[in-house]
Design an enzyme around this catalytic site. Structure first.
Site, mmCIF file in Angstrom:
data_model
loop_
_atom_site.group_PDB
_atom_site.id
_atom_site.type_symbol
_atom_site.label_atom_id
_atom_site.label_comp_id
_atom_site.label_asym_id
_atom_site.label_seq_id
_atom_site.Cartn_x
_atom_site.Cartn_y
_atom_site.Cartn_z
ATOM 1 C CD1 TRP A 102 -2.225 -2.072 1.584
ATOM 2 C CD2 TRP A 102 -3.182 -1.092 -0.097
ATOM 3 N NE1 TRP A 102 -3.396 -2.903 0.843
ATOM 4 C CE2 TRP A 102 -4.030 -2.177 0.006
ATOM 5 C CE3 TRP A 102 -3.248 -0.050 -1.200
ATOM 6 C CZ2 TRP A 102 -4.901 -2.529 -0.918
ATOM 7 C CZ3 TRP A 102 -4.288 -0.471 -2.003
ATOM 8 C CH2 TRP A 102 -4.852 -1.567 -1.950
ATOM 9 C CG ASP A 172 -3.494 4.037 3.962
ATOM 10 O OD1 ASP A 172 -4.629 3.724 4.415
ATOM 11 O OD2 ASP A 172 -3.175 3.270 3.025
ATOM 12 C CE LYS A 196 -8.450 -2.989 3.394
ATOM 13 N NZ LYS A 196 -7.962 -2.315 2.609
HETATM 14 C C1 LIG Z 1 -7.354 -1.622 1.784
HETATM 15 C C2 LIG Z 1 -6.389 -0.604 1.823
HETATM 16 C C3 LIG Z 1 -6.057 0.421 0.722
HETATM 17 C C4 LIG Z 1 -7.076 0.526 -0.300
HETATM 18 O O1 LIG Z 1 -8.265 0.774 0.044
HETATM 19 P P1 LIG Z 1 -9.542 1.327 -0.956
HETATM 20 O O2 LIG Z 1 -10.553 1.879 -0.101
HETATM 21 O O3 LIG Z 1 -9.976 -0.071 -1.561
HETATM 22 O O4 LIG Z 1 -8.988 2.312 -1.781
HETATM 23 C C5 LIG Z 1 -5.063 1.424 0.995
HETATM 24 N N1 LIG Z 1 -4.470 1.173 1.965
HETATM 25 C C6 LIG Z 1 -4.431 0.212 2.975
HETATM 26 C C7 LIG Z 1 -3.549 0.097 4.225
HETATM 27 C C8 LIG Z 1 -5.300 -0.863 2.842
HETATM 28 O O5 LIG Z 1 -5.435 -1.621 3.517
#
Ligand SMILES: *Cc1c(COP(=O)(O)O)cnc(C)c1O
Length: 360
Positions: A102, A172, A196
């Site tokens: 990511w 993030d 998540k």
């Molecule tokens: C799942 C995830 C993403 C992507 O998320 P989307 O909402 O599908 O764009 C980005 N960063 C991390 C750490 C993730 O786990």
């Protein structure tokens, strides 16, 4: 009907109590005569839902007054672009820590708008550790420092919050937000896709320090400016109303469970039980440096990968679903967010030990 234990990385399990409440309220929300999906986002019913959700999130994370909470769309992936678009008007220099899949995506997007300095990377070691504070080559004069506290695919997480002085720290938090208390004041921006550990897919949270709002680069689309959403209470256009409502139910559920301090204890216990099962076997292995092991995403391999298909098939048969590892890493991955009950970990551990006894 029986619910399975779903170890998916996302969209992931939601608390059963939340789903049941949503079911009860689905057709007629608290006497409104309509479902939340059918309500005007500007009507008093939905406004009360929206305000309560924000208040509960602020309480859970102890969000300071000088931060806005934004309920957005576009996923964390849109934030990969929004962050540089909103923070690099006067300074194109930005620092990124590269600790997994990511991070790499965030970096690739930032390179389209900014001058990216990779202040640390663990790629040579296949992203199995996190860099120490002393290993960060920070520019010092960057517009911001971006990192990924928990890498969902590799199962590696920072055991500390990077110190960046006066430079805003952007994180993030998609796969670890709400898993434990965090000190929001250490960050410039925290963002997370909801699917998540917050609620259903389609909602994206951003917690933004006020002084970072209103400085977007020229030409940034209106929808990609934090100011647009901040000035309009996340209702510049139609927000993801049902996701916002469900997230609100999750926040209430977390408060009822005792808040994030209580969740941290449960989550640590769950992760420790699983890692010690892996470490105490000669059959399962986890490659991540012990101090950087994720509480949320636990990848593991079997001694013989020929047994992977059998493991997945037999696990599925006893209600342990979606344990297949990410295609880029292989093996297995158990994602164990807040909504995964301790009972699910126990059933998984019993299954793993029995599988090893028969096949090991
Ligand atoms: C799942 C995830 C993403 C992507 O998320 P989307 O909402 O599908 O764009 C980005 N960063 C991390 C750490 C993730 O786990």
């Amino acid at each position: 009907m029986s619910r399975v234990f779903n170890f998916s990385a996302g969209p992931a399990m939601l608390p059963e109590a939340v789903l049941q409440q949503a079911q009860t309220e689905l057709v007629d929300w608290r006497g409104a005569g309509m479902s939340v999906m059918e309500m005007s986002h500007r009507g008093k019913e939905f406004m009360s839902i929206a305000e309560q959700a924000e208040a509960d999130l602020r309480q859970l994370l102890a969000v300071p007054e000088n931060y806005k909470v934004l309920f957005l769309q576009g996923g964390a992936s849109s934030q990969f672009a929004m962050v540089p678009m909103n923070l690099t008007r006067d300074n194109k220099r930005v620092d990124y820590l590269n600790t997994g899949s990511w991070s790499k995506k965030a970096i690739a997007e930032a390179k389209r708008y900014a001058d990216v300095n990779i202040a640390a990377t663990t790629e040579a070691g296949k992203f199995t550790s996190t860099p120490a504070q002393s290993e960060l080559n920070l520019s010092g004069d960057a517009a911001y420092v971006h990192y990924t506290p928990n890498e969902t695919i590799q199962g590696v997480e920072f055991p500390y919050v990077p110190e960046t002085g006066d430079v805003p720290l952007i994180a993030d938090f998609s796969s670890t937000i709400l898993s434990r208390p965090i000190d929001v004041s250490r960050y410039g921006i925290i963002y997370a896709g909801a699917q998540k550990n917050i609620g259903p897919a389609g909602l994206t949270l951003a917690i933004v320090r006020e002084d970072l709002i209103g400085n977007a680069v020229d030409g940034a689309p209106v929808m990609f400016q934090y100011a647009t959403h901040s000035e309009n209470g996340s209702m510049y256009n139609t927000p993801p109303t049902y996701g916002w409502y469900l997230a609100g139910l999750v926040f209430k559920w977390l408060l009822d469970k005792g808040g994030l301090g209580a969740m941290a204890e449960i989550n640590q216990r769950k992760a420790q039980a699983l890692y010690s099962t892996i470490d105490n076997s000669g059959f399962y292995a986890n490659p991540i440096a012990v101090e950087s092991r994720s509480w949320m995403n636990v990848p593991f391999t079997l001694a013989d990968s020929e047994l992977d298909a059998k493991f997945l098939q037999e696990a599925g048969a006893v209600g342990l679903k979606t344990l297949k590892g990410h295609r880029s890493v292989g093996g297995m991955r158990a994602s164990i967010y807040n909504a995964m009950p301790e009972e699910g970990i126990k059933v998984l551990i019993d299954f793993m030990q029995e599988f090893e006894r028969v096949n090991g």
